[in-house]
Design a protein around this motif. Structure first.
Motif, short mmCIF file in Angstrom:
data_model
loop_
_atom_site.label_atom_id
_atom_site.label_comp_id
_atom_site.label_asym_id
_atom_site.label_seq_id
_atom_site.Cartn_x
_atom_site.Cartn_y
_atom_site.Cartn_z
N ARG A 64 34.50 34.28 39.04
CA ARG A 64 34.96 35.64 39.35
C ARG A 64 35.11 35.83 40.86
N VAL A 65 34.16 35.30 41.61
CA VAL A 65 34.20 35.43 43.07
C VAL A 65 35.47 34.78 43.61
N VAL A 66 35.76 33.58 43.12
CA VAL A 66 36.94 32.86 43.58
C VAL A 66 38.21 33.61 43.20
N ALA A 67 38.30 34.05 41.96
CA ALA A 67 39.50 34.76 41.50
C ALA A 67 39.73 36.03 42.32
N ALA A 68 38.67 36.78 42.60
CA ALA A 68 38.80 38.02 43.36
C ALA A 68 39.28 37.74 44.79
N GLN A 69 38.71 36.73 45.43
CA GLN A 69 39.13 36.40 46.79
C GLN A 69 40.59 35.98 46.85
N LEU A 70 41.00 35.14 45.90
CA LEU A 70 42.37 34.66 45.92
C LEU A 70 43.36 35.78 45.66
N ARG A 71 43.01 36.71 44.78
CA ARG A 71 43.90 37.85 44.56
C ARG A 71 44.06 38.67 45.83
N GLN A 73 44.03 37.54 48.73
CA GLN A 73 44.87 36.76 49.64
C GLN A 73 46.31 36.64 49.15
N GLY A 74 46.62 37.27 48.02
CA GLY A 74 47.98 37.25 47.51
C GLY A 74 48.31 36.10 46.59
N VAL A 75 47.30 35.42 46.05
CA VAL A 75 47.52 34.31 45.13
C VAL A 75 47.41 34.83 43.70
N SER A 76 48.41 34.58 42.88
CA SER A 76 48.34 34.94 41.47
C SER A 76 47.28 34.08 40.78
N THR A 77 46.40 34.73 40.04
CA THR A 77 45.30 34.00 39.40
C THR A 77 45.24 34.32 37.91
N PHE A 78 44.65 33.40 37.17
CA PHE A 78 44.39 33.60 35.75
C PHE A 78 42.98 33.10 35.47
N LEU A 79 42.11 34.01 35.07
CA LEU A 79 40.74 33.65 34.69
C LEU A 79 40.54 34.07 33.25
N PRO A 80 40.73 33.14 32.29
CA PRO A 80 40.54 33.50 30.87
C PRO A 80 39.07 33.76 30.59
N LEU A 81 38.81 34.91 29.95
CA LEU A 81 37.44 35.32 29.65
C LEU A 81 37.26 35.55 28.16
N ILE A 82 36.06 35.30 27.67
CA ILE A 82 35.70 35.64 26.30
C ILE A 82 34.48 36.56 26.36
#
Length: 213
Positions: A64-71, A73-82
């Motif tokens: 989650r930390v990585v996905a939030a930081q990249l977003r 910075q303008g990077v499209s991210t996909f973190l599939p969650l269950i």
């Protein structure tokens, strides 16, 4: 580790809303839906017509930390969650977990600028790469994961498969979905894989027609 959870306190077909996703229960009280995060920034310089999907390996519990930081910075991210029920001695709570622990997917052009942005994010370990070059993931593999999450299909972890009879579902809500057909305890299951990270999960497909590929 399976992703199916159960509880006896929910009535049939109750819809329970949770932060950033939702979960739906079948008459037996089993969790049927999952949640996924996908944020696009199509106008920012890290995206473009040549953007591809890449897997980024993270430190433990830093997805989650990585996905939030990249977003940011303008990077499209996909973190599939269950979503599953976490039980303690005095309570229980619906908790979201990454479908593929230790990985976040990014959608961008593989430029030196993009690589620096990703690798400098806190919690990032490395790109999934070959000979130092990030390995692109076929769009259809990511699309399969997104589709199943969006359609509230119950998923379960499955050993990664490289060989076996590949089939395509014909008809119904999963029409066109491809994977490897397996039989387990009398159930027909379709195993969907993300080959780049060698991770798989399965869904039950009893009642669906399939054709060989």
């Amino acid at each position: 580790m399976g992703f199916t959870v159960s509880t006896r306190e929910f009535s049939p077909r109750v819809h329970v809303t949770v932060e950033k996703g939702s979960i739906q229960w079948d008459p037996k009280g089993e969790a049927m839906s999952t949640a996924g995060h996908f944020i696009e920034h199509p106008q920012l310089p890290l995206s473009g017509s040549d953007a591809r999907w890449y897997a980024v390996q993270t430190r433990s519990r830093h997805e989650r930390v990585v996905a939030a930081q990249l977003r940011e910075q303008g990077v499209s991210t996909f973190l599939p969650l269950i979503t599953r029920m976490q039980r303690w001695s005095d309570r229980r709570k619906l908790v979201e977990f990454p479908l593929f622990s230790g990985y976040v997917f990014v959608h961008a052009a593989a430029s030196p600028n993009m690589r620096r942005t990703v690798l400098f994010a806190r919690g990032v370990a490395r790109f999934v790469a070959m000979r130092g070059e990030p390995v692109a993931i076929p769009d259809e593999q990511i699309d399969n994961v997104k589709e199943l999450l969006a359609k509230n299909i119950r998923c379960a972890a499955h050993p990664f498969l490289k060989v076996g009879q590949r089939v395509r579902i014909r008809g119904g809500s999963l029409d066109g979905l491809e994977g490897i057909l397996v039989f387990h305890n009398g159930d027909r299951k379709l195993v969907i894989s993300v080959n780049t990270i060698e991770r798989s999960f399965s869904i039950r497909i009893d009642g669906y027609d399939v054709e060989g590929l």
